[in-house]
Motif scaffolding. Structure first.
Motif, short mmCIF file in Angstrom:
data_model
loop_
_atom_site.label_atom_id
_atom_site.label_comp_id
_atom_site.label_asym_id
_atom_site.label_seq_id
_atom_site.Cartn_x
_atom_site.Cartn_y
_atom_site.Cartn_z
N ASP A 511 0.83 -1.21 0.00
CA ASP A 511 0.00 0.00 0.00
C ASP A 511 0.86 1.26 0.00
O ASP A 511 0.56 2.24 -0.70
CB ASP A 511 -0.92 0.00 1.22
CG ASP A 511 -1.96 -1.11 1.16
OD1 ASP A 511 -2.22 -1.59 0.03
OD2 ASP A 511 -2.50 -1.48 2.22
N CYS A 512 1.94 1.24 0.78
CA CYS A 512 2.84 2.38 0.82
C CYS A 512 3.51 2.59 -0.54
O CYS A 512 3.64 3.73 -1.02
CB CYS A 512 3.90 2.19 1.90
SG CYS A 512 3.24 2.07 3.58
N THR A 548 -1.07 8.13 4.72
CA THR A 548 -0.94 6.66 4.70
C THR A 548 0.34 6.21 5.38
O THR A 548 0.34 5.28 6.20
CB THR A 548 -0.97 6.15 3.25
OG1 THR A 548 -2.20 6.56 2.63
CG2 THR A 548 -0.86 4.64 3.21
N LYS A 552 0.58 3.95 8.84
CA LYS A 552 1.28 2.66 8.84
C LYS A 552 2.38 2.63 9.89
O LYS A 552 2.55 1.63 10.61
CB LYS A 552 1.87 2.39 7.45
CG LYS A 552 0.85 2.14 6.35
CD LYS A 552 0.29 0.74 6.43
CE LYS A 552 -0.62 0.46 5.23
NZ LYS A 552 -1.16 -0.91 5.26
#
Length: 556
Positions: A511-512, A548, A552
């Motif tokens: 996702d990162c 984001t 995280k």
């Protein structure tokens, strides 16, 4: 001495002390003594290159008090130190502001702590060092501010004492100072004012901090027995700022502060012929007050001058300075700057470069304007060249090019500036190294079960190897060594295994990677076509990526 004479003497001392700005409470604790002060906290004591324990206690004079000008001078020195320490503790936010009250001393408003433990601690320290001042055995007292979690030293304030005496008169075996009281008071006010002014531009202490005191004496000083043992306080990559001094003609106080700067850092690279010193700086913005800018360049000059002249010095960073193309500055800045007229910060940078015989190389190479500007305003309309690279004039040909690379994804309103340097570094001769070398997890051998498994495995391997060697008698020495090596490696692999490679950022997942890639693509589209729609899309992707990544990291 009868009681009436003792009382008159005490009142006389308090009267003279008050004329110096010393409170009656401090006079009582320093001179008369108080057995009710418990040693709640214990400061550090430095005895030349070694540390010795020291006792905090009250100063008792056996009921008799002799008032002499020499002891007044001691109390003036101690009182100034006390007020300076309290001011630092208040203004650096070591303790809550509501635990301090305003008091008038030396014609100034001083914030003094009301915390009983702090007051007792400081009074105990001052009582202990008073006799060392009388005996000329104390060198300095240091206030050390540290991060309470990491124990990293962030600041050190030194109050140095120098003993004067040349030209002073001696009355009844006691040295008497000759300096006028008004001059002493003015010098003390200047010192305390400068301490308060200096704090305003020191780096912000954004963590929970504690303070400690170090007392330095001469080697033959007689030390009590209840102080903690410690080592001298050293700070790596720190900056030192000398403050004003004051003198009573008997003592001189020299004050300085050492701190870790948040605006300067440096890196030393070993070269073949000389070292390459890279100094990174972040200057105040254009709208900052002049005294802040002056303080920055004083700090920069101090850092710059501490390195030998024969080394190559490269100064780079965000100087917030628009350097123009004025003819008067041409030898220092060239003629390829993005701007026509220098700003105030630009003039300061050019003046510093001229005084240190430097060349502003970032404005000497011909490039397109889009490869010159290093910063873009949030609305995308204003472009400035405010990041620069400077180098020694005699070595300026070592830099062969400097330009901006707009496509680098730095998640900043500044662009990446790259300079090409031509210089030979010192490289040690090394054998060819293998890539991705795996290491056995030898820490498992501390476990008794794993250790026994390895011993059994290696014993079986060598037993098998011996039996095979008896069959093949004609093996050469290389083959024998390869068999031994392989047996050891196989036994270790099966019994203890390899170290597991740890990810530096385990939270950085797919996702990162996706949000970072979207941000990168949005930036490239905005640079190719800087319209408002693509600019808004780029800023949205930046905010989404930052959100984001932060989430995280916090979850992990």
């Amino acid at each position: 001495m009868d009681d009436s004479l003792s009382t008159v003497t005490c009142l006389l001392f308090i009267y003279v002390a008050e004329s110096f700005g010393i409170s009656q409470a401090l006079v009582h604790n320093l001179v008369i003594g108080s057995s009710a002060l418990p040693p709640l906290l214990v400061p550090r004591f430095h005895h030349q290159d070694r540390q010795v324990p020291t006792l905090l206690g009250s100063l008792h004079l056996g009921g008799y008090l002799t008032v002499r000008l020499l002891r007044w001078a001691h109390c003036v020195w101690l009182a100034t130190t006390d007020y300076g320490i309290n001011s630092i503790l208040y203004q650096r936010g070591i303790y809550p502001a509501e635990t301090f009250i305003q008091e008038e001393h030396f014609g100034l408003t001083i914030f003094m702590s009301t915390n009983l433990e702090i007051k007792s601690f400081l009074n105990s320290v001052l009582q202990q060092i008073k006799e060392w001042l009388v005996q000329k055995k104390m060198q300095k007292i240091s206030l050390v501010i540290s991060n309470s979690n990491t124990k990293e030293v962030l600041e050190r304030w030194d109050f140095n004492v120098e003993y004067e005496g040349a030209g002073n008169a001696v009355e009844n075996g006691v040295e008497v100072g000759k300096k006028d009281l008004a001059i002493i008071q003015k010098e003390i006010r200047d010192v305390l004012r400068q301490i308060s002014g200096t704090i305003s531009f020191l780096p912000l202490l954004d963590c929970k901090c504690t303070f400690d005191l170090l007392v330095y004496t001469i080697p033959d000083c007689e030390i009590p027995q209840e102080w903690d043992e410690t080592q001298p306080c050293f700070m790596a990559n720190s900056q030192e700022l000398q403050l004003r001094t004051f003198s009573t003609s008997l003592h001189k106080m020299r004050t300085c502060v050492e701190f870790i700067s948040d605006r300067l850092s440096y890196l030393v690279l070993k070269g073949r012929w000389c070292d390459i010193i890279v100094i990174n700086a972040h200057a105040p913005t254009e709208e900052k007050d002049d005294y802040i800018k002056d303080s920055f360049y004083e700090e920069l000059e101090h850092t710059f001058d501490q390195f030998p002249r024969y080394h190559m010095k490269i100064l780079l960073g965000d100087f917030n300075a628009k350097v123009g193309r004025e003819d008067i500055f041409r030898p220092t800045i060239g003629k390829e700057s993005l701007h026509a007229i220098s700003s105030d910060n630009g003039v300061r940078l050019v003046n510093f470069a001229t005084s240190k015989n430097l060349i502003v190389k970032s404005t000497t190479f011909p490039h397109k304007d889009i490869h010159k500007y290093t910063w873009t305003s949030p609305d995308g309309l204003t472009h400035n060249q405010i990041d620069h690279i400077l180098i020694d004039k005699r070595r300026h040909t070592s830099i062969v090019d400097i330009r901006t690379f707009r496509g680098a994804d730095c998640n900043s309103d500044h662009y990446l500036v790259i300079g090409e340097l031509r210089e030979r570094l010192s490289v040690a001769k090394r054998v060819e190294q293998q890539v991705n070398i795996t290491k056995f997890n030898i820490l498992k051998l501390k476990d008794e079960e794993a250790k026994q498994n390895y011993q059994v495995e290696i014993s079986n391997r060598f037993a098998t190897l011996e039996s095979s060697d008896e069959v093949e008698k004609e093996l050469d020495v290389n083959s024998v060594w390869e068999n031994i090596r392989d047996s050891i490696k196989i036994a270790a692999e099966q019994s203890i295994g390899y170290y597991e490679t740890k990810k530096k950022k385990p939270w950085f997942d797919e996702d990162c990677c996706m949000v970072v890639e979207r941000r990168k693509q949005a930036k490239l589209k905005f640079l190719q076509d800087p319209v408002e729609e693509k600019r808004d899309n780029y800023f949205n992707e930046r905010r989404e990526a930052s959100r984001t990544l932060r989430n995280k990291r916090e979850v992990t």
